[in-house]
Design a protein around this motif. Sequence first.
Motif, PDB file in Angstrom:
ATOM      1  N   GLY A 210     111.803 123.569  36.889  1.00  0.00           N
ATOM      2  CA  GLY A 210     110.732 123.358  35.938  1.00  0.00           C
ATOM      3  C   GLY A 210     110.285 124.599  35.196  1.00  0.00           C
ATOM      4  N   LYS A 211     109.153 124.445  34.526  1.00  0.00           N
ATOM      5  CA  LYS A 211     108.637 125.468  33.628  1.00  0.00           C
ATOM      6  C   LYS A 211     107.195 125.802  33.990  1.00  0.00           C
ATOM      7  N   SER A 212     106.914 127.080  34.095  1.00  0.00           N
ATOM      8  CA  SER A 212     105.533 127.521  34.245  1.00  0.00           C
ATOM      9  C   SER A 212     105.073 128.086  32.905  1.00  0.00           C
ATOM     10  N   LYS A 213     103.741 128.045  32.668  1.00  0.00           N
ATOM     11  CA  LYS A 213     103.202 128.457  31.372  1.00  0.00           C
ATOM     12  C   LYS A 213     101.999 129.359  31.584  1.00  0.00           C
ATOM     13  N   ALA A 214     101.865 130.341  30.700  1.00  0.00           N
ATOM     14  CA  ALA A 214     100.705 131.231  30.738  1.00  0.00           C
ATOM     15  C   ALA A 214     100.416 131.727  29.323  1.00  0.00           C
TER      16      ALA A 214
ATOM     17  N   SER B 289     107.314 121.127  40.652  1.00  0.00           N
ATOM     18  CA  SER B 289     107.751 122.462  41.060  1.00  0.00           C
ATOM     19  C   SER B 289     106.563 123.414  41.067  1.00  0.00           C
ATOM     20  N   ARG B 290     106.770 124.530  41.722  1.00  0.00           N
ATOM     21  CA  ARG B 290     105.766 125.590  41.750  1.00  0.00           C
ATOM     22  C   ARG B 290     106.487 126.923  41.662  1.00  0.00           C
TER      23      ARG B 290
ATOM     24  N   ASP C 141      99.518 127.998  34.256  1.00  0.00           N
ATOM     25  CA  ASP C 141      99.938 126.784  34.953  1.00  0.00           C
ATOM     26  C   ASP C 141     101.297 127.075  35.573  1.00  0.00           C
ATOM     27  N   ASN C 142     101.306 127.297  36.886  1.00  0.00           N
ATOM     28  CA  ASN C 142     102.559 127.660  37.548  1.00  0.00           C
ATOM     29  C   ASN C 142     103.233 126.458  38.212  1.00  0.00           C
ATOM     30  N   SER C 143     102.896 125.255  37.750  1.00  0.00           N
ATOM     31  CA  SER C 143     103.573 124.057  38.243  1.00  0.00           C
ATOM     32  C   SER C 143     104.267 123.357  37.084  1.00  0.00           C
ATOM     33  N   GLY C 144     105.295 122.605  37.400  1.00  0.00           N
ATOM     34  CA  GLY C 144     106.049 121.910  36.365  1.00  0.00           C
ATOM     35  C   GLY C 144     106.773 120.708  36.935  1.00  0.00           C
TER      36      GLY C 144
END
Length: 183
Positions: free
Chosen positions: A73-77, A32-33, A45-48
């Motif tokens: 999904g999940k994005s992380k920052a 995902s994005r 990280d905007n992909s999961g």
Amino acid sequence: MMKKHVLLAVAALALSGAASAQVYGVVSAGVSRHDIDCEGTTSCDNSGSAFKVLGGYKFNPNLALEGGYMSFGKSKAVVDGIALDLNVTGFGIGGAFHQDFATNWNFVARLGLAQMKSKLTGRAGGVSASVSDNNAELYAGLGVGYKLTKQMSLDAAMDFSKGDVDGSKDNVAAFSLGLTFGF
């Protein structure tokens, strides 16, 4: 006499529609994005990982009603030492258009309405907090499949929707590979 012919024609059409009706399922997983702004982050990280599970009912060879669950999904920052996770999921119902375009190849287009849940979680120094919002959003998808058997195809699909936390919209997309199987 004319009424009898009209009734017979309507009954024949109804029976032919019932004969082509089919229940099917879709399972797929992929990447995902999230369309999030990474400016000002230490890391982003905007992909999961994404997946979906759908069930459908074809009224005829081309038109279907579908419903199911989608995870974008999940994005992380990390911002100022605070780790942030944004997870977007949804339950939806909508229509699908199926079309064969070559021997063993088919196409599907989906459009529907989903109850999307966006959950933002922040962690710092062993303390965590989260906020979540539920919103009705449109979802759409396009896919292509290769028929492995009469009742099963291997599919590649792109799905799109939106998440929303505290009024901040997040466009999400998922590319997945999976199976569609008929019952």
